[in-house]
Write a protein that holds these residues in place. Structure first.
Motif, PDB file in Angstrom:
ATOM      1  N   LEU A  50       0.833  -1.204   0.000  1.00 59.63           N
ATOM      2  CA  LEU A  50       0.000   0.000   0.000  1.00 59.63           C
ATOM      3  C   LEU A  50       0.864   1.249   0.000  1.00 59.63           C
ATOM      4  CD1 LEU A  50      -2.906   1.124   0.239  1.00 59.63           C
ATOM      5  CD2 LEU A  50      -2.594   1.055   2.702  1.00 59.63           C
ATOM      6  N   LEU A  51       1.936   1.233   0.746  1.00 59.79           N
ATOM      7  CA  LEU A  51       2.866   2.356   0.791  1.00 59.79           C
ATOM      8  C   LEU A  51       3.493   2.595  -0.574  1.00 59.79           C
ATOM      9  CD1 LEU A  51       4.512   4.385   2.553  1.00 59.79           C
ATOM     10  CD2 LEU A  51       6.152   2.542   2.850  1.00 59.79           C
ATOM     11  N   ILE A  52       3.942   1.547  -1.230  1.00 60.02           N
ATOM     12  CA  ILE A  52       4.532   1.678  -2.561  1.00 60.02           C
ATOM     13  C   ILE A  52       3.475   2.161  -3.558  1.00 60.02           C
ATOM     14  CG2 ILE A  52       5.572   0.392  -4.479  1.00 60.02           C
ATOM     15  CD1 ILE A  52       7.445   0.943  -2.133  1.00 60.02           C
ATOM     16  N   ILE A  57       1.222   6.581  -7.250  1.00 66.56           N
ATOM     17  CA  ILE A  57       0.130   7.365  -7.826  1.00 66.56           C
ATOM     18  C   ILE A  57       0.242   8.864  -7.567  1.00 66.56           C
ATOM     19  CG2 ILE A  57      -1.457   5.426  -7.732  1.00 66.56           C
ATOM     20  CD1 ILE A  57      -2.779   6.767  -5.306  1.00 66.56           C
ATOM     21  N   PHE A  58       1.187   9.283  -6.745  1.00 66.37           N
ATOM     22  CA  PHE A  58       1.350  10.716  -6.519  1.00 66.37           C
ATOM     23  C   PHE A  58       1.870  11.381  -7.790  1.00 66.37           C
ATOM     24  CE2 PHE A  58       1.082  10.063  -1.963  1.00 66.37           C
ATOM     25  CZ  PHE A  58       0.462  11.236  -1.575  1.00 66.37           C
ATOM     26  N   TRP A  63       6.648  14.220  -5.481  1.00 65.03           N
ATOM     27  CA  TRP A  63       7.309  12.941  -5.245  1.00 65.03           C
ATOM     28  C   TRP A  63       7.732  12.767  -3.800  1.00 65.03           C
ATOM     29  CZ3 TRP A  63      12.253  12.896  -3.410  1.00 65.03           C
ATOM     30  CH2 TRP A  63      12.964  14.102  -3.514  1.00 65.03           C
ATOM     31  N   ARG A  64       7.991  13.875  -3.102  1.00 65.18           N
ATOM     32  CA  ARG A  64       8.421  13.773  -1.703  1.00 65.18           C
ATOM     33  C   ARG A  64       7.337  13.151  -0.828  1.00 65.18           C
ATOM     34  NH1 ARG A  64       8.970  19.092  -1.994  1.00 65.18           N
ATOM     35  NH2 ARG A  64      10.400  19.512  -3.646  1.00 65.18           N
ATOM     36  N   CYS A  65       6.087  13.338  -1.185  1.00 68.72           N
ATOM     37  CA  CYS A  65       4.992  12.769  -0.392  1.00 68.72           C
ATOM     38  C   CYS A  65       5.009  11.245  -0.437  1.00 68.72           C
ATOM     39  CB  CYS A  65       3.645  13.277  -0.896  1.00 68.72           C
ATOM     40  SG  CYS A  65       3.440  15.042  -0.703  1.00 68.72           S
TER      41      CYS A  65
END
Length: 79
Positions: A50-52, A57-58, A63-65
């Motif tokens: 889920l983290l990946i 999808i950001f 990208w930092r998020c």
């Protein structure tokens, strides 16, 4: 009904005797795991996927998020 005032625990001498007889209430660890084994088990966890996925999808400008949670995950690995 249970009378909580009548319930007593072990006396200190009983506790020390049982501790000496049986040892600490601890399960023996058969295997030791190294950093790579811990990392591999963590990668297989659904929360890591889920983290990946959330990082992918950001939008590119944010990208930092997606990277910061991954960095926190790496630092949270414990040996």
């Amino acid at each position: 009904m249970l009378d909580l005032n009548a319930v007593t625990g072990l006396f200190e001498q009983e506790a020390l005797s049982l501790l000496k007889q049986d040892g600490y209430n601890k399960l023996p660890s058969i295997e030791t795991r190294n950093f790579l084994a811990i990392a591999w088990n963590s990668i297989q966890a659904p929360i890591f996927l889920l983290l990946i996925g959330s990082g992918v999808i950001f939008p590119k400008d944010k990208w930092r998020c997606g990277v910061l949670p991954l960095v926190f995950w790496v630092f949270s690995l414990r040996i």
